[in-house]
Design an enzyme around this catalytic site. Sequence first.
Site, PDB file in Angstrom:
ATOM      1  N   GLN A   1      -5.077  -0.374  -4.737  1.00  0.00           N
ATOM      2  CA  GLN A   1      -5.693  -1.486  -5.463  1.00  0.00           C
ATOM      3  C   GLN A   1      -6.455  -1.002  -6.692  1.00  0.00           C
ATOM      4  O   GLN A   1      -6.462  -1.672  -7.732  1.00  0.00           O
ATOM      5  CB  GLN A   1      -6.607  -2.269  -4.525  1.00  0.00           C
ATOM      6  CG  GLN A   1      -7.185  -3.517  -5.149  1.00  0.00           C
ATOM      7  CD  GLN A   1      -7.964  -4.341  -4.155  1.00  0.00           C
ATOM      8  OE1 GLN A   1      -7.613  -4.416  -2.981  1.00  0.00           O
ATOM      9  NE2 GLN A   1      -9.035  -4.966  -4.604  1.00  0.00           N
TER      10      GLN A   1
ATOM     11  N   CYS B   1      -2.928  -2.676   6.147  1.00  0.00           N
ATOM     12  CA  CYS B   1      -3.046  -1.329   6.715  1.00  0.00           C
ATOM     13  C   CYS B   1      -4.403  -1.151   7.396  1.00  0.00           C
ATOM     14  O   CYS B   1      -4.546  -0.325   8.295  1.00  0.00           O
ATOM     15  CB  CYS B   1      -2.822  -0.253   5.654  1.00  0.00           C
ATOM     16  SG  CYS B   1      -3.982  -0.298   4.278  1.00  0.00           S
TER      17      CYS B   1
ATOM     18  N   CYS C   1       0.852  -1.182   0.000  1.00  0.00           N
ATOM     19  CA  CYS C   1       0.000   0.000   0.000  1.00  0.00           C
ATOM     20  C   CYS C   1       0.894   1.241   0.000  1.00  0.00           C
ATOM     21  O   CYS C   1       1.805   1.355   0.821  1.00  0.00           O
ATOM     22  CB  CYS C   1      -0.875  -0.038   1.250  1.00  0.00           C
ATOM     23  SG  CYS C   1      -1.536   1.537   1.772  1.00  0.00           S
ATOM     24  N   GLU C   2       0.638   2.142  -0.918  1.00  0.00           N
ATOM     25  CA  GLU C   2       1.487   3.325  -1.015  1.00  0.00           C
ATOM     26  C   GLU C   2       1.276   4.307   0.133  1.00  0.00           C
ATOM     27  O   GLU C   2       2.087   5.199   0.333  1.00  0.00           O
ATOM     28  CB  GLU C   2       1.286   4.033  -2.353  1.00  0.00           C
ATOM     29  CG  GLU C   2      -0.052   4.695  -2.540  1.00  0.00           C
ATOM     30  CD  GLU C   2      -0.201   5.351  -3.902  1.00  0.00           C
ATOM     31  OE1 GLU C   2      -0.933   6.346  -3.981  1.00  0.00           O
ATOM     32  OE2 GLU C   2       0.398   4.877  -4.887  1.00  0.00           O
ATOM     33  N   HIS C   3       0.213   4.136   0.892  1.00  0.00           N
ATOM     34  CA  HIS C   3      -0.057   5.070   1.986  1.00  0.00           C
ATOM     35  C   HIS C   3       0.658   4.708   3.281  1.00  0.00           C
ATOM     36  O   HIS C   3       1.028   5.594   4.048  1.00  0.00           O
ATOM     37  CB  HIS C   3      -1.570   5.151   2.245  1.00  0.00           C
ATOM     38  CG  HIS C   3      -2.331   5.607   1.049  1.00  0.00           C
ATOM     39  ND1 HIS C   3      -3.407   4.912   0.544  1.00  0.00           N
ATOM     40  CD2 HIS C   3      -2.152   6.661   0.227  1.00  0.00           C
ATOM     41  CE1 HIS C   3      -3.863   5.534  -0.522  1.00  0.00           C
ATOM     42  NE2 HIS C   3      -3.121   6.598  -0.736  1.00  0.00           N
ATOM     43  N   HIS C   4       0.832   3.400   3.542  1.00  0.00           N
ATOM     44  CA  HIS C   4       1.428   2.968   4.809  1.00  0.00           C
ATOM     45  C   HIS C   4       2.613   2.027   4.620  1.00  0.00           C
ATOM     46  O   HIS C   4       3.223   1.606   5.594  1.00  0.00           O
ATOM     47  CB  HIS C   4       0.372   2.270   5.679  1.00  0.00           C
ATOM     48  CG  HIS C   4      -0.802   3.134   5.974  1.00  0.00           C
ATOM     49  ND1 HIS C   4      -1.985   3.049   5.263  1.00  0.00           N
ATOM     50  CD2 HIS C   4      -0.981   4.129   6.875  1.00  0.00           C
ATOM     51  CE1 HIS C   4      -2.836   3.945   5.722  1.00  0.00           C
ATOM     52  NE2 HIS C   4      -2.260   4.616   6.700  1.00  0.00           N
TER      53      HIS C   4
END
Length: 185
Positions: free
Chosen positions: A116, A146, A75-78
């Site tokens: 995703q 995440c 996941c690019e956020h976490h």
Amino acid sequence: MHSVMETLFSQLIQEIGEDVSREGLVDTPKRAASAFRFLNSGYHQSLDHVLNNAVFEADSEDMVIVKDIELYSLCEHHLLPFIGKCHVGYLPQGKVIGLSKIARIVEMYARRLQIQERLTKQIADAIQTAVNPRGVAVVVEAKHLCMMMRGVEKQNSVMTTSSMLGLFRKQSSTRAEFLDLIGRK
């Protein structure tokens, strides 16, 4: 000689309050850097490289489906993993893709920092680019750590995304056949 990434992992470990010289952590920055490079190796691949000339002339016009392709991404956020499976279908128009290449396309895009929704679209667009079929359908189902390990901590949630191109978008019967064949009515 430490790579920049190894140095950064070492600093990260120290920042959380650990002793990077502790026996169990001495080689962790090196291992973590190696793992992170592998998990993001898709940035160093291209569609042409992955296809490796495995596009073949074919008279078939019937639906081709490869389902349950396992995938692992970050996941690019976490920077936490999401794990799931991908189902790919297409309607050939004179050309087909070598079977293993479909899984390799999924892998190439999954091995990048992702969301995703984008991953699903990138896979569909790549199949469209590779063989210009009459339609492409991609469904991705994944569990996001995440969301499981932090935040709302929902252990049984599964995210489903789809990208439908061409006849899969235009014809509900074609879309329904695909969804039925992958077990997603």
